[in-house]
Scaffold this motif. Structure first.
Motif, PDB file in Angstrom:
ATOM      1  N   LYS A  64       0.916  -1.086  -0.087  1.00  0.00           N
ATOM      2  CA  LYS A  64       0.190   0.197  -0.039  1.00  0.00           C
ATOM      3  C   LYS A  64       0.979   1.297   0.046  1.00  0.00           C
ATOM      4  O   LYS A  64       0.543   2.318  -0.565  1.00  0.00           O
ATOM      5  N   LYS A  67       2.553   1.601  -3.541  1.00  0.00           N
ATOM      6  CA  LYS A  67       1.268   2.209  -4.277  1.00  0.00           C
ATOM      7  C   LYS A  67       0.976   3.676  -4.301  1.00  0.00           C
ATOM      8  O   LYS A  67       0.890   4.445  -5.041  1.00  0.00           O
ATOM      9  N   LYS A  70       4.189   5.759  -5.424  1.00  0.00           N
ATOM     10  CA  LYS A  70       3.813   5.951  -7.001  1.00  0.00           C
ATOM     11  C   LYS A  70       2.824   6.740  -7.502  1.00  0.00           C
ATOM     12  O   LYS A  70       2.971   7.630  -8.412  1.00  0.00           O
TER      13      LYS A  70
END
Length: 76
Positions: A64, A67, A70
């Motif tokens: 998580k 992500k 990113k």
């Protein structure tokens, strides 16, 4: 997970019968597709080495974080 109870009960995971006039290649293709649908190989790989729940939670949290970082970098 589909068919999860089959793993513990000792019943066959996938049971197929060859159709009349069906070639072995066709049967093998159908069998492979069914195994992938039932996610038997991925489940076997997942169960190959026991992973404690704490490690699973840490991996999920790390994924998580990666992500979100990113996504943040993409929006800049």
């Amino acid at each position: 997970m589909r068919g999860g109870s089959n793993y513990e009960s000792g019943t066959p995971l996938v049971e197929l019968r060859i159709n009349e006039g069906e070639s072995f290649e066709g049967f093998l293709r159908r069998f492979t597709k069914r195994v992938q649908q039932e996610s038997i190989i991925s489940e076997a790989r997942r169960r190959q080495h026991f992973e404690p729940p704490s490690i699973t939670r840490k991996k999920t949290a790390a994924a998580k974080r990666r992500k979100s970082v990113k996504a943040t970098l993409k929006n800049m």
